[in-house]
Design a protein around this motif. Structure first.
Motif, PDB file in Angstrom:
ATOM      1  N   LEU A 154      16.532   6.056 -11.727  1.00 31.06           N
ATOM      2  CA  LEU A 154      15.464   5.764 -12.681  1.00 31.06           C
ATOM      3  C   LEU A 154      14.434   6.884 -12.572  1.00 31.06           C
ATOM      4  O   LEU A 154      13.751   7.026 -11.562  1.00 31.06           O
ATOM      5  CB  LEU A 154      14.832   4.407 -12.362  1.00 31.06           C
ATOM      6  CG  LEU A 154      13.759   3.905 -13.341  1.00 31.06           C
ATOM      7  CD1 LEU A 154      14.358   3.663 -14.721  1.00 31.06           C
ATOM      8  CD2 LEU A 154      13.113   2.627 -12.809  1.00 31.06           C
ATOM      9  N   LYS A 155      14.346   7.690 -13.620  1.00 32.22           N
ATOM     10  CA  LYS A 155      13.435   8.837 -13.614  1.00 32.22           C
ATOM     11  C   LYS A 155      12.729   8.908 -14.959  1.00 32.22           C
ATOM     12  O   LYS A 155      13.371   8.783 -16.005  1.00 32.22           O
ATOM     13  CB  LYS A 155      14.208  10.137 -13.349  1.00 32.22           C
ATOM     14  CG  LYS A 155      13.309  11.363 -13.283  1.00 32.22           C
ATOM     15  CD  LYS A 155      14.129  12.635 -13.079  1.00 32.22           C
ATOM     16  CE  LYS A 155      13.224  13.857 -13.043  1.00 32.22           C
ATOM     17  NZ  LYS A 155      14.000  15.114 -12.936  1.00 32.22           N
ATOM     18  N   ASP A 156      11.425   9.125 -14.931  1.00 35.38           N
ATOM     19  CA  ASP A 156      10.626   9.173 -16.166  1.00 35.38           C
ATOM     20  C   ASP A 156      10.858   7.932 -17.010  1.00 35.38           C
ATOM     21  O   ASP A 156      10.966   7.993 -18.244  1.00 35.38           O
ATOM     22  CB  ASP A 156      10.947  10.438 -16.971  1.00 35.38           C
ATOM     23  CG  ASP A 156      10.636  11.712 -16.200  1.00 35.38           C
ATOM     24  OD1 ASP A 156       9.695  11.688 -15.380  1.00 35.38           O
ATOM     25  OD2 ASP A 156      11.343  12.716 -16.397  1.00 35.38           O
ATOM     26  N   GLU A 270      38.482  16.165   0.482  1.00 30.87           N
ATOM     27  CA  GLU A 270      37.174  15.558   0.248  1.00 30.87           C
ATOM     28  C   GLU A 270      36.145  16.659   0.005  1.00 30.87           C
ATOM     29  O   GLU A 270      35.894  17.488   0.878  1.00 30.87           O
ATOM     30  CB  GLU A 270      36.750  14.687   1.431  1.00 30.87           C
ATOM     31  CG  GLU A 270      37.603  13.438   1.595  1.00 30.87           C
ATOM     32  CD  GLU A 270      37.019  12.443   2.584  1.00 30.87           C
ATOM     33  OE1 GLU A 270      36.084  12.826   3.321  1.00 30.87           O
ATOM     34  OE2 GLU A 270      37.495  11.294   2.632  1.00 30.87           O
ATOM     35  N   THR A 271      35.575  16.650  -1.183  1.00 30.57           N
ATOM     36  CA  THR A 271      34.545  17.626  -1.550  1.00 30.57           C
ATOM     37  C   THR A 271      33.185  16.943  -1.494  1.00 30.57           C
ATOM     38  O   THR A 271      32.972  15.922  -2.158  1.00 30.57           O
ATOM     39  CB  THR A 271      34.797  18.183  -2.961  1.00 30.57           C
ATOM     40  OG1 THR A 271      36.140  18.689  -3.044  1.00 30.57           O
ATOM     41  CG2 THR A 271      33.831  19.312  -3.268  1.00 30.57           C
ATOM     42  N   VAL A 272      32.297  17.487  -0.696  1.00 28.29           N
ATOM     43  CA  VAL A 272      30.990  16.874  -0.465  1.00 28.29           C
ATOM     44  C   VAL A 272      29.925  17.602  -1.283  1.00 28.29           C
ATOM     45  O   VAL A 272      29.809  18.830  -1.244  1.00 28.29           O
ATOM     46  CB  VAL A 272      30.610  16.928   1.034  1.00 28.29           C
ATOM     47  CG1 VAL A 272      29.243  16.281   1.253  1.00 28.29           C
ATOM     48  CG2 VAL A 272      31.677  16.237   1.874  1.00 28.29           C
ATOM     49  N   PHE A 273      29.145  16.826  -2.031  1.00 29.85           N
ATOM     50  CA  PHE A 273      28.043  17.364  -2.823  1.00 29.85           C
ATOM     51  C   PHE A 273      26.732  16.801  -2.288  1.00 29.85           C
ATOM     52  O   PHE A 273      26.573  15.585  -2.135  1.00 29.85           O
ATOM     53  CB  PHE A 273      28.198  16.967  -4.299  1.00 29.85           C
ATOM     54  CG  PHE A 273      29.421  17.527  -4.963  1.00 29.85           C
ATOM     55  CD1 PHE A 273      29.398  18.750  -5.603  1.00 29.85           C
ATOM     56  CD2 PHE A 273      30.615  16.808  -4.945  1.00 29.85           C
ATOM     57  CE1 PHE A 273      30.525  19.260  -6.222  1.00 29.85           C
ATOM     58  CE2 PHE A 273      31.749  17.304  -5.557  1.00 29.85           C
ATOM     59  CZ  PHE A 273      31.714  18.536  -6.196  1.00 29.85           C
ATOM     60  N   LYS A 274      25.793  17.677  -1.989  1.00 28.97           N
ATOM     61  CA  LYS A 274      24.456  17.252  -1.601  1.00 28.97           C
ATOM     62  C   LYS A 274      23.678  16.840  -2.855  1.00 28.97           C
ATOM     63  O   LYS A 274      23.947  17.333  -3.954  1.00 28.97           O
ATOM     64  CB  LYS A 274      23.704  18.378  -0.900  1.00 28.97           C
ATOM     65  CG  LYS A 274      24.362  18.894   0.359  1.00 28.97           C
ATOM     66  CD  LYS A 274      24.349  17.864   1.467  1.00 28.97           C
ATOM     67  CE  LYS A 274      22.964  17.582   1.984  1.00 28.97           C
ATOM     68  NZ  LYS A 274      22.972  16.574   3.096  1.00 28.97           N
ATOM     69  N   ILE A 275      22.716  15.938  -2.684  1.00 27.03           N
ATOM     70  CA  ILE A 275      21.851  15.540  -3.791  1.00 27.03           C
ATOM     71  C   ILE A 275      20.473  16.142  -3.541  1.00 27.03           C
ATOM     72  O   ILE A 275      19.749  15.736  -2.624  1.00 27.03           O
ATOM     73  CB  ILE A 275      21.760  14.009  -3.911  1.00 27.03           C
ATOM     74  CG1 ILE A 275      23.160  13.416  -4.110  1.00 27.03           C
ATOM     75  CG2 ILE A 275      20.845  13.617  -5.068  1.00 27.03           C
ATOM     76  CD1 ILE A 275      23.191  11.901  -4.123  1.00 27.03           C
ATOM     77  N   ASN A 276      20.130  17.143  -4.338  1.00 23.58           N
ATOM     78  CA  ASN A 276      18.846  17.838  -4.206  1.00 23.58           C
ATOM     79  C   ASN A 276      18.127  17.841  -5.545  1.00 23.58           C
ATOM     80  O   ASN A 276      18.724  18.225  -6.563  1.00 23.58           O
ATOM     81  CB  ASN A 276      19.044  19.291  -3.737  1.00 23.58           C
ATOM     82  CG  ASN A 276      19.517  19.364  -2.300  1.00 23.58           C
ATOM     83  OD1 ASN A 276      19.056  18.608  -1.441  1.00 23.58           O
ATOM     84  ND2 ASN A 276      20.450  20.267  -2.017  1.00 23.58           N
ATOM     85  N   ASP A 277      16.862  17.432  -5.548  1.00 19.22           N
ATOM     86  CA  ASP A 277      16.061  17.425  -6.777  1.00 19.22           C
ATOM     87  C   ASP A 277      16.797  16.708  -7.907  1.00 19.22           C
ATOM     88  O   ASP A 277      16.829  17.192  -9.051  1.00 19.22           O
ATOM     89  CB  ASP A 277      15.709  18.858  -7.197  1.00 19.22           C
ATOM     90  CG  ASP A 277      14.826  19.550  -6.176  1.00 19.22           C
ATOM     91  OD1 ASP A 277      14.001  18.858  -5.547  1.00 19.22           O
ATOM     92  OD2 ASP A 277      14.982  20.774  -5.986  1.00 19.22           O
ATOM     93  N   ASN A 278      17.425  15.586  -7.563  1.00 12.87           N
ATOM     94  CA  ASN A 278      18.128  14.750  -8.544  1.00 12.87           C
ATOM     95  C   ASN A 278      19.278  15.467  -9.245  1.00 12.87           C
ATOM     96  O   ASN A 278      19.610  15.172 -10.394  1.00 12.87           O
ATOM     97  CB  ASN A 278      17.150  14.196  -9.582  1.00 12.87           C
ATOM     98  CG  ASN A 278      16.125  13.279  -8.937  1.00 12.87           C
ATOM     99  OD1 ASN A 278      16.415  12.575  -7.979  1.00 12.87           O
ATOM    100  ND2 ASN A 278      14.908  13.302  -9.451  1.00 12.87           N
ATOM    101  N   LYS A 279      19.882  16.396  -8.520  1.00 10.82           N
ATOM    102  CA  LYS A 279      21.097  17.055  -9.006  1.00 10.82           C
ATOM    103  C   LYS A 279      22.062  17.186  -7.838  1.00 10.82           C
ATOM    104  O   LYS A 279      21.648  17.230  -6.673  1.00 10.82           O
ATOM    105  CB  LYS A 279      20.779  18.433  -9.598  1.00 10.82           C
ATOM    106  CG  LYS A 279      20.058  18.367 -10.924  1.00 10.82           C
ATOM    107  CD  LYS A 279      19.979  19.730 -11.586  1.00 10.82           C
ATOM    108  CE  LYS A 279      19.326  19.635 -12.954  1.00 10.82           C
ATOM    109  NZ  LYS A 279      19.264  20.960 -13.636  1.00 10.82           N
ATOM    110  N   ILE A 280      23.355  17.251  -8.151  1.00 13.05           N
ATOM    111  CA  ILE A 280      24.337  17.433  -7.085  1.00 13.05           C
ATOM    112  C   ILE A 280      24.668  18.909  -6.941  1.00 13.05           C
ATOM    113  O   ILE A 280      24.755  19.656  -7.912  1.00 13.05           O
ATOM    114  CB  ILE A 280      25.625  16.613  -7.336  1.00 13.05           C
ATOM    115  CG1 ILE A 280      26.321  17.031  -8.633  1.00 13.05           C
ATOM    116  CG2 ILE A 280      25.322  15.121  -7.370  1.00 13.05           C
ATOM    117  CD1 ILE A 280      27.724  16.444  -8.775  1.00 13.05           C
TER     118      ILE A 280
END
Length: 289
Positions: A154-156, A270-280
């Protein structure tokens, strides 16, 4: 005397039946299916759904942090093996897919409704998970085989899909190339190709896997036909930093037949994605048994 004994037995049996019925009813009411029905009934007046659309799952969770539980659910259009759903229901047909899955959010305090329309299909075992880390609250929707995923925040004051906001093209994994060892076919060589996808790191090193179970071999298993498709996803804190990571899972080998004694799949990427600034963002990839 016999009549009194029979009457006593009858009373005990009736009480046992009543207790069993109440236990079954309580179990159903506490199940996710029962809770979904209960929660939907509480917001049905404000959450108008198309007749074709059904509520798959609904939960209560304080999603906006106002100390009041909100209603969060997923809805979809049921797809059977024929368009005539009513006829198929009479014959207890198996549900094939939920099409055009949507996330619905009802503010527990204001009863304001928000929806996220995904245009994605999920299999009947689709899961709705609500998770939180030190940065955000997430609505996570996934299943075990379709390769589709929703990771919504939930953003904006709007529901936004982090994956879609991060990757404008189709969200695929590495293309998997498998080579069985000629002498020991329980050993495989795995090579990953990102095919110049900007959100994946290029991999030149081959990975060797050897399965302890010697039934996992070239005779019983084949390499995946899906090549670059994710099979499923996980949302978990991979590196214990109190921040959730999105993990895309690809199966490497598939069982050739329906031998119930053997696992349907073997080996994963397994591919790992970090979540930074609401982006992967890509973090790492692991090839493992």
């Amino acid at each position: 005397m016999k009549k009194k004994i029979l009457l006593s037995i009858l009373v005990v049996v009736i009480l046992a039946i009543i207790a069993a019925v109440m236990l079954i009813k309580q179990h159903y009411e506490n199940s996710q299916e029962g809770l979904t029905k209960k929660y939907y009934s509480e917001v049905q007046d404000v959450l108008a759904l198309d007749q074709k659309r059904t509520v798959i799952c609904m939960k209560k969770y304080d999603f906006n942090g106002d100390q009041v539980e909100d209603y969060i659910g997923i809805t979809g259009v049921e797809k059977y093996h024929s368009d005539d759903k009513e006829i198929l229901k009479e014959f207890a047909s198996t549900l094939e897919l939920y099409q055009d899955v949507e996330i619905v959010y009802v503010d527990g305090q204001s009863k304001e409704i928000k929806k996220y329309i995904s245009d994605m299909s999920f299999y009947p075992e689709v899961k709705l998970e609500l998770k939180q880390d030190e940065k955000n609250r997430y609505i996570f929707v996934s299943d075990e085989n379709s390769g589709n995923v929703l990771l919504v925040i939930l953003k904006d004051n709007e529901l936004q899909n982090i994956v879609k906001n991060s990757i404008q093209s189709d969200f695929n994994g590495y293309t998997i190339n498998v080579e069985f060892d000629s002498e020991n076919t329980s050993k495989i060589k795995v090579k990953l190709d990102n095919y110049a996808r900007s959100y994946l790191q290029a991999m030149t090193e081959e990975k060797l896997l050897e399965f302890e179970d010697k039934n996992i071999n070239k005779d019983n298993y084949r390499a995946t036909y899906l090549a670059n498709k994710f099979c499923s996803f996980k949302l978990e804190d991979v590196d214990a930093d109190n921040i959730l990571d999105l993990v895309g899972v690809q199966n490497i080998l598939y069982l050739n037949d329906n031998n119930k004694k053997l696992s349907k799949t073997a080996g994963v990427v397994e591919t790992v994605f970090k979540i930074n600034d609401n982006k992967i963002e890509y973090n790492k990839v692991e090839v493992k048994i």
